[in-house]
Design a protein around this motif. Sequence first.
Motif, PDB file in Angstrom:
ATOM      1  N   LYS A 120       0.813  -1.226   0.000  1.00 48.11           N
ATOM      2  CA  LYS A 120       0.000   0.000   0.000  1.00 48.11           C
ATOM      3  C   LYS A 120       0.844   1.273   0.000  1.00 48.11           C
ATOM      4  CE  LYS A 120      -0.797  -0.178   5.042  1.00 48.11           C
ATOM      5  NZ  LYS A 120       0.165  -1.289   5.281  1.00 48.11           N
ATOM      6  N   THR A 121       1.914   1.301   0.812  1.00 48.58           N
ATOM      7  CA  THR A 121       2.763   2.491   0.847  1.00 48.58           C
ATOM      8  C   THR A 121       3.535   2.646  -0.453  1.00 48.58           C
ATOM      9  OG1 THR A 121       2.943   2.501   3.256  1.00 48.58           O
ATOM     10  CG2 THR A 121       4.690   3.603   2.036  1.00 48.58           C
ATOM     11  N   THR A 122       3.997   1.544  -1.037  1.00 49.13           N
ATOM     12  CA  THR A 122       4.677   1.621  -2.332  1.00 49.13           C
ATOM     13  C   THR A 122       3.736   2.161  -3.395  1.00 49.13           C
ATOM     14  OG1 THR A 122       6.106  -0.239  -1.744  1.00 49.13           O
ATOM     15  CG2 THR A 122       5.939   0.296  -4.079  1.00 49.13           C
ATOM     16  N   THR A 123       2.473   1.753  -3.363  1.00 51.89           N
ATOM     17  CA  THR A 123       1.487   2.285  -4.311  1.00 51.89           C
ATOM     18  C   THR A 123       1.316   3.783  -4.118  1.00 51.89           C
ATOM     19  OG1 THR A 123       0.310   0.162  -4.351  1.00 51.89           O
ATOM     20  CG2 THR A 123      -0.907   2.094  -5.094  1.00 51.89           C
ATOM     21  N   LEU A 124       1.218   4.217  -2.867  1.00 49.30           N
ATOM     22  CA  LEU A 124       1.089   5.652  -2.585  1.00 49.30           C
ATOM     23  C   LEU A 124       2.320   6.409  -3.074  1.00 49.30           C
ATOM     24  CD1 LEU A 124      -1.031   7.433  -0.829  1.00 49.30           C
ATOM     25  CD2 LEU A 124       0.859   7.556   0.790  1.00 49.30           C
ATOM     26  N   ARG A 125       3.492   5.858  -2.834  1.00 49.01           N
ATOM     27  CA  ARG A 125       4.728   6.521  -3.254  1.00 49.01           C
ATOM     28  C   ARG A 125       4.817   6.613  -4.777  1.00 49.01           C
ATOM     29  NH1 ARG A 125       8.892   7.133   0.324  1.00 49.01           N
ATOM     30  NH2 ARG A 125      10.481   6.614  -1.243  1.00 49.01           N
ATOM     31  N   MET A 126       4.267   5.636  -5.494  1.00 48.94           N
ATOM     32  CA  MET A 126       4.238   5.731  -6.960  1.00 48.94           C
ATOM     33  C   MET A 126       3.296   6.840  -7.412  1.00 48.94           C
ATOM     34  SD  MET A 126       4.656   1.890  -8.529  1.00 48.94           S
ATOM     35  CE  MET A 126       3.440   1.038  -7.523  1.00 48.94           C
ATOM     36  N   ILE A 127       2.152   6.985  -6.741  1.00 50.73           N
ATOM     37  CA  ILE A 127       1.240   8.085  -7.088  1.00 50.73           C
ATOM     38  C   ILE A 127       1.923   9.429  -6.843  1.00 50.73           C
ATOM     39  CG2 ILE A 127      -0.968   9.194  -6.543  1.00 50.73           C
ATOM     40  CD1 ILE A 127      -2.011   6.412  -5.717  1.00 50.73           C
ATOM     41  N   GLY A 128       2.705   9.512  -5.743  1.00 49.80           N
ATOM     42  CA  GLY A 128       3.372  10.758  -5.400  1.00 49.80           C
ATOM     43  C   GLY A 128       4.666  11.018  -6.157  1.00 49.80           C
ATOM     44  N   GLY A 129       5.167  10.041  -6.906  1.00 54.87           N
ATOM     45  CA  GLY A 129       6.398  10.230  -7.662  1.00 54.87           C
ATOM     46  C   GLY A 129       7.654   9.879  -6.901  1.00 54.87           C
TER      47      GLY A 129
END
Length: 367
Positions: free
Chosen positions: A53-62
């Motif tokens: 989940k955090t990796t997904t969020l970090r991909m959205i944030g760049g």
Amino acid sequence: MSEPPGSDLNPAAAVSLRGISKFFDDVTAVDHVDLEIGDGEFFALLGPSGCGKTTTLRMIGGLEIPSEGSLRIFGDEVGPLPPNKRPVNTVFQNYALFPHMSVADNVAFGLRMRKVDRAETASRVAQAISLVRMAGMENRRPAQLSGGQQQRVALARALVNRPKVLLLDEPLAALDLKLRQEMQFELKQLQREVGITFVFVTHDQEEALALSDRIGVMNEGRLLQVGTPEEMYDAPVDRFVADFIGRSNFLAGTLEDVSTVCLANGTRIRVPAVDAEIAAPGSAIQVSLRPERVMIADESAAPEGAASLSGRVSAVTFLGNSIVYHVGLDWMTVEVETDHRPDLRRHAVGDDVVLWWRDDAIAVVRP
């Protein structure tokens, strides 16, 4: 000619992921995730530590670049872009405030880096500080603030840049229970006031249920199910989702037809019609039965014709507003939670009881 990845995404969606994967050497952190998050939606990514989940969020944030797939924000492909080229801001778990700066200077930092003129910076900082109810504390340093106040400053610093999407990485995890509950309410109110999309990562199921318009549950890098809090609680697709969102009893059985299950002890029960995507007749399944949806009574008090199981109370736990019974059956133990009210019969350890439920109180899930 084949369509490019992401060509079928909704351009009106705030965030669109199609076939998004992230690999770290030979480890798959995120495994082919498809997801759309609506404009103005409060969306929670929920799952255990290490689920992706955090990796997904970090991909959205760049902060991480996808290994595969398409990632768009309001229709624009942003997958390869750095954070400063995306209309997003992130609030981190540790707040990441500058300890030597005042509240006002922390909030103004991003605007000054972008060379926004002094008058507009002052106006937007004052507005953001007022929005998070920190007016009067502009000159304090982070060390002079409580955890909840530091959280508000971190939110103001993110919102002052007027992002289209705000990303929140477990921002309430460091707070104690009472303050965390207060901040949940404030965070939801704030999201309604600003009207922008919030994407919120948490491992706390109660937090996700309380805050979100929709929830996505992840495990082992995969997105298992997306739905409203009610849909996720009432109609989980598999045992993991049912177990992660709330407590549940799981009764093993076989699906005989779309609305009949034969439990492991041979009892046949009626169930809501089971979608073919969940299970086909003849499949081994699990019946998810929430503790608060099980009725407990003396054997003579069970309704005629209701599906029921007989057992004996093995433990009783008083929780203030409710009582939890553990009832031993011949083949498993069932947890039952009832309201604590003077008019309700209270059972004791050793009592023989019958458990029953309404047909629509259960869900059939994949094992």
